[in-house]
Enzyme design. Sequence first.
Site, PDB file in Angstrom:
ATOM      1  N   HIS A   1       3.976   9.739  -5.852  1.00 59.38           N
ATOM      2  CA  HIS A   1       3.988   9.331  -7.258  1.00 59.38           C
ATOM      3  C   HIS A   1       3.925  10.603  -8.113  1.00 59.38           C
ATOM      4  O   HIS A   1       3.343  11.611  -7.691  1.00 59.38           O
ATOM      5  CB  HIS A   1       2.738   8.477  -7.493  1.00 59.38           C
TER       6      HIS A   1
ATOM      7  N   ASP B   1      -4.124   9.937  -1.746  1.00 59.90           N
ATOM      8  CA  ASP B   1      -3.911   9.124  -2.941  1.00 59.90           C
ATOM      9  C   ASP B   1      -3.964   7.663  -2.480  1.00 59.90           C
ATOM     10  O   ASP B   1      -3.020   7.161  -1.875  1.00 59.90           O
ATOM     11  CB  ASP B   1      -2.543   9.473  -3.547  1.00 59.90           C
TER      12      ASP B   1
ATOM     13  N   GLN C   1      -2.636   2.727  -4.015  1.00 60.13           N
ATOM     14  CA  GLN C   1      -2.053   1.458  -3.545  1.00 60.13           C
ATOM     15  C   GLN C   1      -2.765   0.895  -2.322  1.00 60.13           C
ATOM     16  O   GLN C   1      -2.409  -0.192  -1.855  1.00 60.13           O
ATOM     17  CB  GLN C   1      -0.560   1.641  -3.220  1.00 60.13           C
TER      18      GLN C   1
ATOM     19  N   LYS D   1      -6.173  -1.315 -10.206  1.00 58.71           N
ATOM     20  CA  LYS D   1      -5.263  -1.818  -9.183  1.00 58.71           C
ATOM     21  C   LYS D   1      -5.999  -2.642  -8.131  1.00 58.71           C
ATOM     22  O   LYS D   1      -5.413  -3.087  -7.159  1.00 58.71           O
ATOM     23  CB  LYS D   1      -4.524  -0.652  -8.525  1.00 58.71           C
TER      24      LYS D   1
ATOM     25  N   CYS E   1       7.809   5.956 -11.174  1.00 58.66           N
ATOM     26  CA  CYS E   1       7.148   7.272 -11.152  1.00 58.66           C
ATOM     27  C   CYS E   1       7.384   8.016  -9.842  1.00 58.66           C
ATOM     28  O   CYS E   1       6.514   8.741  -9.365  1.00 58.66           O
ATOM     29  CB  CYS E   1       5.656   7.160 -11.433  1.00 58.66           C
TER      30      CYS E   1
HETATM   31  N1  PMP Z   1      -0.448   7.084  -7.131  1.00 56.16           N
HETATM   32  C1  PMP Z   1       0.193   5.963  -6.764  1.00 56.16           C
HETATM   33  C2  PMP Z   1       0.725   5.836  -5.364  1.00 56.16           C
HETATM   34  C3  PMP Z   1       0.360   4.938  -7.711  1.00 56.16           C
HETATM   35  O1  PMP Z   1       1.000   3.833  -7.347  1.00 56.16           O
HETATM   36  C4  PMP Z   1      -0.159   5.101  -9.011  1.00 56.16           C
HETATM   37  C5  PMP Z   1       0.022   4.021 -10.062  1.00 56.16           C
HETATM   38  N2  PMP Z   1       1.303   3.509 -10.156  1.00 56.16           N
HETATM   39  C6  PMP Z   1      -0.831   6.282  -9.323  1.00 56.16           C
HETATM   40  C7  PMP Z   1      -0.957   7.243  -8.355  1.00 56.16           C
HETATM   41  C8  PMP Z   1      -1.399   6.530 -10.672  1.00 56.16           C
HETATM   42  O2  PMP Z   1      -2.426   5.639 -10.952  1.00 56.16           O
HETATM   43  P1  PMP Z   1      -3.030   5.540 -12.435  1.00 56.16           P
HETATM   44  O3  PMP Z   1      -1.876   5.348 -13.351  1.00 56.16           O
HETATM   45  O4  PMP Z   1      -3.927   4.349 -12.370  1.00 56.16           O
HETATM   46  O5  PMP Z   1      -3.778   6.795 -12.697  1.00 56.16           O
END
Ligand code: PMP
Length: 427
Positions: free
Chosen positions: A144, A221, A224, A247, A385
């Site tokens: 991401h 990270d 998910q 999430k 993203c």
């Molecule tokens: N890493 C991953 C794999 C994600 O899916 C996301 C959210 N789409 C993030 C990081 C970022 O999370 P946040 O926007 O809650 O900071």
Amino acid sequence: HLWRERLPRHHHRWPNPRRGRMSSIPATIREDFPTLTQEINGHPLVYFDNAATTQKPRPVLEAIQRYYEHDNANVHRGIHELSNRATAAYEGARHRVAQFINAPSAKDIIFTRGTTEALNLVAATWGAGNLREGDVILLTEMEHHSNLVPWQLLAQRTGAQLRFIPVTGDFGELDLSDLDERLSDVKLLSLTHISNALGTINPVTELCAKAKAVGAVTLVDAAQSAGHLPLDVQALGCDFLAFSGHKLCGPTGIGALFARAELQAAMPPYQGGGEMISTVGFQTSEYHEPPHKFEAGTPNIAGAVGLHAAMDYLDALGSEAIHAHDTDIAAYAKERLAEFDGIRIFGPAGERGGLVSFVFEKVHALDLATMADQQGVAIRIGHHCTQPLHEKLGVPATARASFYFYNTRAEVDRFIEVLQKVIQLLK
Ligand code: PMP
């Protein structure tokens, strides 16, 4: 909690005709989620955008309301009753997070706004303090942006280099064939547990062990995976792990960074301000012990309270049951999507996390999502993203349906019906 009292009475299993698996999540679970019972454009809402954020159950909403109605005050400051209660609630949430991910101690937990801030915190503190010119940061091609851009910024400042573990030719998994070479000179391995674009569940335990063997620090990270599968930082063997509360049924604006105590001790502060200092002079200051050293300013107390309630809620369901349900719905959705002609479905051939990304040869993803919304179906389109990954996939955007334990096979069937209708119309 009301729903917990309800659970044994209403608890029942429903059969899963296609794969013969049973879900142990009660169908009545949906009653806990006020947002899920509404109609959108005259149709029952099918919420398939859970990888972006999940819906919130009543116990979480009630915990936040209760906190503001009864206990609201600032933390770590007053001698008065309300401040003591707010402090106990906030620090109690830190213990709950430690327990949720099996961290050795609550001191290993730093509260952040979410995954993004947790990753930036590691880059700004551990990264700035430990990385030099020529050091290698090893990422993967399926990261991401929030696990990519902070390292780009750090690399620009320090002269460190970014290297990537590629995705396989079928874009399903990580290609680990040249891992040993890729690990040379690596100081940090940072990778996603579950890909938000492909659904791949990466072998993080194995990768952390290999990285550790060459002396690298490891970061997972878990945006998910937290709240989706059993998460145990000690079993994973990682040094850092980041996730977002929103999430996993918690509120927005709160998340956590697990950081091993030895590493925290050597990390410079993140932001300066109140709460993170012990004594302040005009020229210099002394800082609190970690983790408070990394939490400047009034924290998101109500968010921590909501996160605590979310973790209680999820643990009562059981992470194994949630994972089984997630993967079952994803497999069923993938199977049903494969019925379409001219569709390209991304991600691993085998088990995947709770999401499926796809494109239709002849239908623009934006048209698809807009028309699905008119039928009450919420999916996401775009690069999610993960723009560099989409460049490799050769598509600017994919459509993504992402699931959680409150989604059902009947919703997948409705989603397929809507897609059939939309494709018919767009033809
Ligand atoms: N890493 C991953 C794999 C994600 O899916 C996301 C959210 N789409 C993030 C990081 C970022 O999370 P946040 O926007 O809650 O900071």
